[in-house]
Enzyme design. Structure first.
Site, PDB file in Angstrom:
ATOM      1  N   GLY A 522       4.550  -1.888  -4.043  1.00  0.00           N
ATOM      2  CA  GLY A 522       3.326  -1.103  -4.097  1.00  0.00           C
ATOM      3  C   GLY A 522       2.761  -0.974  -2.692  1.00  0.00           C
ATOM      4  CB  VAL A 523       2.374   1.445  -0.340  1.00  0.00           C
ATOM      5  CG1 VAL A 523       1.846   1.603   1.070  1.00  0.00           C
ATOM      6  CG2 VAL A 523       3.840   1.063  -0.325  1.00  0.00           C
ATOM      7  N   GLY A 525      -3.951   1.402   0.927  1.00  0.00           N
ATOM      8  CA  GLY A 525      -4.704   1.313   2.160  1.00  0.00           C
ATOM      9  C   GLY A 525      -4.899  -0.130   2.607  1.00  0.00           C
ATOM     10  N   GLY A 527      -2.712  -2.517   2.366  1.00  0.00           N
ATOM     11  CA  GLY A 527      -1.481  -3.186   2.770  1.00  0.00           C
ATOM     12  C   GLY A 527      -0.452  -3.036   1.661  1.00  0.00           C
ATOM     13  CG  ASN A 528       3.206  -2.657   2.316  1.00  0.00           C
ATOM     14  OD1 ASN A 528       2.555  -1.623   2.160  1.00  0.00           O
ATOM     15  ND2 ASN A 528       4.109  -2.813   3.247  1.00  0.00           N
ATOM     16  CG  ASP A 639     -10.110   2.169 -10.147  1.00  0.00           C
ATOM     17  OD1 ASP A 639     -10.162   3.367 -10.528  1.00  0.00           O
ATOM     18  OD2 ASP A 639      -9.494   1.804  -9.138  1.00  0.00           O
TER      19      ASP A 639
END
Ligand SMILES: *[C@@H]1O[C@H](CO)[C@@H](O)[C@H](O)[C@H]1NC(C)=O
Ligand SMILES: *[C@@H]1O[C@H](CO)[C@@H](O)[C@H](O)[C@H]1NC(C)=O
Length: 875
Positions: A522-523, A525, A527-528, A639
């Protein structure tokens, strides 16, 4: 009191008061709406040096002759020169004053604060002095503007623009020619600028942090560019500035293209005044050329010459005039190869398209060379448009530690201690622009249209780990609890913190093969996210914070606190964390089947059966129901979307990502008032409109999820015709027409039981009610989904039995068998009674131990440590 009243009536005081208001009216910026914002400078000196008459320029400025009011000038000897014409942009360059000895202009100031100083030079040919050989300095009483300055090309005219914070009653400009040389000047402007033009705080890139002290510097404008647009002349600028086109600084022009809109559609939010930049700047931009077709993996680059001995404020102007939908554009900004803004999401800041936003970034010697390179480029992710934009750029040189803007010596001859800047960089700068960001975000949210067209790109939006050393001060004992037990001391205090296990960095390096790119699952904003394998073989998901992320500490803290308090079979569990070497890493249980969304569309995974979809929806609903009702004070997820519903190896659904969570309102409050956050396309219109958060906002988002599950398409798909872009609107239209079966996932056609689908769609529809009060609770949604599942199972059972019976009858046609017993299809009342039987739908499987997760007791200790965590993080 009487005395005060009397004083108020004192005519002198009244006089002062009215004078005050009078001057307020004439000089103060009135930020009401875009249209009527004007600024009238209280100090406004425009001097045409050496001229014998007033010059009215076509750009609307009137320059007075310095002969008409020679009181400005103090000189022992000077020469006036003029040429009848030359290739210059304005008649003010046609006359000049030449000084062979030190000479000064003095201007009396009406009002302190920011002032423009503009110096115009043109080394015109004349019989008195060869100006191309003049070398001189220009200083104020405390700032060196020009040092050993010369213009050697006699056809070149130059304007130098400075911005000084004037704190004294007069501004002196001292012209000092080098020995045997001369100084000259063609025109001078000393003009008030609004206080709001430069705030004290910007952000720095290296180290990442907040930079304070901007108001104590002086500035020289080196570049002021209108990206993708034409020159903006002073009469078209709100503050008489000039903006030049960017083309000559743009590298690899084929990679960029210009875009423009009608300036009138630019809507300034509160907090950004047109004085910052006129709408002409925001109405044009450079974007990536054909980003959608060619290999999207490139940056658009501008390059500038600079002097690396100084620091610079880079003011980047953005305005999303390219997107068709909100939250579709995310991009990175780099300065000299360093990440300056990561995953900039303009619509979540501005709340709408065509709304200006700007950001001040301080760059100093640690990132600069003699070139300044600004790059914009897409973030590497699949959804949303692959694009990046920049609308305007200002590059302001900052005065150095001795107040010089040119050379290393100050006015008093002192030498600059070091290159760069004297402001302070806040040490650990996660907070960086975050405060400003959220603040701005909160201010500029507006409601123009129904929310549509958006999808937040980052499935894991939260991040950043602010755990510092010093846990030992409240190390009260070890409550080791499950997980692998390798890292001794770590376990000790992490469990007291309620954060799960402590991992050493080495351990996580090993688990992720040194954060191998191939381990990235997963990527975002922040980081990963990497998949990792602990040495006991347990698979884990490792979120490693990117220190450049702007997604902030607050969200991260929220997530960590929420997660450590919550344990439920349908919530993703936090296993532990690592904060060694200022790393910011969280370790979660690994959900091997990834986000629900991947199983619905876009990834070519085998389609889920209707029963699986129902079970997943029910699981997610349980997780949410637990959040809303199970925790001491209910929690609103904020969310809810298909990328935040993760599936484990058995396709058990778990809610993930609590970075945006908020405690639900208490009994006295009916809502939590808060800046709007969450993912567009899923966003409750009522919440967006009123910025009042209730658990019914999650219910709305969940309704969108249900339609996504049924129709197998994104909540927002900007590529579709307009009426289809927003799934919630589109599905509801078909539902109302009674034709929903026309738009469901083709894989379901023929296998889905119509009654089950009807029940499911009704549940979704109720979730999407315009007003929260009209929406069901998650508990009600859960019942309906369970009912839909029973209807589906009963029908498949009936079908199976029917098939069996037919087969049996065929086989034993002669010998009649006992009739198969077909279970009756349950009625609503049955299901309701059944569900009512349990206390709530959500807690029933609480007692099942969650895989790989050590229980953390919900005792007051956890809450206490959560509180301490907050405290050590200085909030
Ligand atoms: C100018 O500088 C003074 C002294 O440093 C400061 O108090 C004032 O706020 C500054 N003015 C502006 C507009 O920033
Ligand atoms: C864009 O520029 C940055 C900084 O120079 C660099 O790290 C990144 O790899 C570039 N992206 C592409 C796709 O070239």
């Amino acid at each position: 009191m009487a005395a005060i009243a009397q004083q108020l009536l004192n005519p002198v005081v009244v006089f002062y008061i009215s004078l005050f208001f009078l001057s307020m009216n004439s000089i103060v910026v009135i930020v009401n709406s875009a249209a009527d914002t004007t600024f009238t400078p209280s100090d406004n000196y425009l001097i045409d040096c050496g001229s014998s008459s007033t010059s009215n320029l076509h750009n609307g400025k009137t320059f007075k002759s310095d002969k008409q009011s020679t009181s400005y000038l103090s000189t022992k000897s000077d020469i006036q020169v003029a040429v009848p014409s030359a290739d210059v942009p304005s008649p003010i360059y046609l006359t000049a004053r030449i000084f062979v000895e030190e000479s000064t202009y003095v201007f009396r100031m009406v009002r302190p604060g920011w002032h423009w100083i503009r110096l115009h030079f043109f080394p015109m040919e004349n019989s008195e002095f060869d100006l191309t050989h003049s070398v001189f300095s220009v200083e104020t009483d405390d700032v060196v503007l020009l040092h050993s300055f010369s213009i050697t090309n006699k056809t070149t005219w130059i304007m130098k623009e400075y911005l000084l914070n004037v704190t004294t009653e007069r501004v002196t400009l001292r012209f000092s020619p080098l020995r045997n040389s001369a100084a000259f000047i063609n025109a001078i402007e000393v003009v008030s600028a609004p206080d709001s033009l430069i705030s004290d705080v910007g952000s720095s890139i290296v180290p990442i942090g907040e930079f304070t002290g901007l108001s104590t510097h002086s500035y020289q404008t080196l570049y002021r560019l209108n990206m993708g647009g034409a020159t903006i002349t002073p009469n078209n600028d709100t503050l008489g500035r000039t903006w030049e086109p960017d083309l000559r600084y743009l590298m690899a022009r084929g990679l960029a293209k210009t875009v423009s809109v009608a300036p009138s559609i630019i809507t300034y939010p509160e907090g950004v005044s047109p004085l910052i930049a006129p709408n002409l700047v925001y109405a044009t931009a450079i974007e990536m050329a054909d980003a959608r077709v060619t290999n999207p993996n490139f940056n658009v680059t501008w390059r500038f010459d600079i002097d690396p001995a100084f620091g610079y404020v880079l003011r980047l102007h953005f305005c999303d005039i390219v997107s068709k939908a909100l939250n579709d554009l995310y991009f990175n900004v780099y300065i000299n190869g360093k990440m300056a803004i990561s995953a900039l999401d303009l619509s979540s800041i501005t709340g709408d398209l065509a709304v200006p936003y700007y950001k001040d970034i301080v760059a100093n010697a640690s990132v600069l060379s003699d070139k300044l390179m600004i790059q914009i480029g897409p973030i590497n992710q699949e959804t949303g448009s692959v694009n990046a934009i920049l609308n305007g750029l200002e590059v302001l040189k900052m005065s150095n530690s001795v107040g010089s803007l040119d050379g290393e010596f100050g006015v008093d001859g002192s030498k600059s201690s070091s290159a760069g800047t004297k402001g302070t960089v806040a040490a650990v700068g996660f907070a960086m622009m975050f405060g400003a960001f959220v603040g701005l975000g909160a201010m500029v949210i507006k409601w123009y249209k129904r929310p549509q067209d958006w999808e937040r790109r980052n499935s894991f939006s939260s991040w950043l780990l602010p755990l510092h050393a010093g846990h030992s001060s409240f190390m009260t004992g070890s409550k080791n609890s499950g997980g692998s037990q390798k890292s001794g001391y770590g376990n000790f205090y992490s469990s007291t913190l309620g954060l799960g296990r402590y991992f050493s960095f080495a351990e996580l390096q090993e688990a992720t093969k040194n954060f191998d790119q191939n381990a990235v699952i997963g990527v975002g904003g922040f980081g990963n996210v990497y998949i990792g394998v602990l040495d006991d073989g347990t698979q884990v998901a490792v979120k490693r914070g990117n220190p450049q992320s702007e997604q902030g500490i607050t969200e991260f803290q929220t997530e960590i606190q929420m997660l450590s308090k919550l344990r439920h079979r349908h919530l993703v569990s936090l296993i532990g964390y690592c904060d060694e070497n200022s790393e910011m890493i969280l370790v979660y249980e690994y959900m091997s089947n990834g986000p629900l969304r991947d199983h619905l569309y876009g990834k070519n995974l085998p389609p889920l059966s209707w029963k699986q979809r129902l079970e997943i929806s029910i699981g997610a609903a349980r997780g949410l129901h637990y959040l809303h009702t199970g925790a001491a004070q209910g929690i609103i997820h904020r969310d809810v979307k298909t990328t935040n519903i993760l599936l484990d190896e058995n396709l058990i659904a778990k809610m993930a990502d609590f970075g945006l969570s908020k405690n639900a309102p208490t009994m006295e409050q009916t809502h939590v008032s808060t800046a709007v956050k969450g993912s567009f396309g899923y966003l409750d219109p009522e919440y967006f409109r009123r910025q009042q958060l209730t658990d019914k906002s999650d219910v709305y988002s969940f309704g969108v999820v249900l339609f996504e599950v049924l129709c197998a398409r994104p909540a927002i798909n900007p590529a579709l015709p307009r009426e289809q872009v927003n799934l919630a609107e589109w599905a509801m239209q078909w539902k109302r027409k009674g034709l929903l079966d026309k738009v469901i996932d083709p894989h379901l056609v023929g296998v889905i039981n119509p009654e089950s689908m009807k029940k499911f769609a009704e549940a979704a529809e109720k979730c999407l009610a315009d007003y929260g009060v009209d929406r069901p609770s998650m508990g009600d949604v859960l019942w309906n989904l369970e009912y839909a599942l029973q209807l589906q199972e009963a029908s498949s059972q009936a079908k199976k039995d029917e098939e069996n019976r037919a087969a049996a009858e065929a086989a034993t046609a002669a010998a009649p068998s006992p009739r198969a017993v077909i279970p009756p299809i349950p009625t609503t009342a049955d299901v309701k009674a059944n569900a009512d039987h349990r206390s709530t739908g959500g807690d029933d499987d609480d007692d099942e131990p969650a895989a790989q997760v050590h229980a953390i007791s919900e005792d007051s200790g956890t809450a206490m440590f959560a509180k301490q965590l907050t405290e050590i993080n200085g909030r």
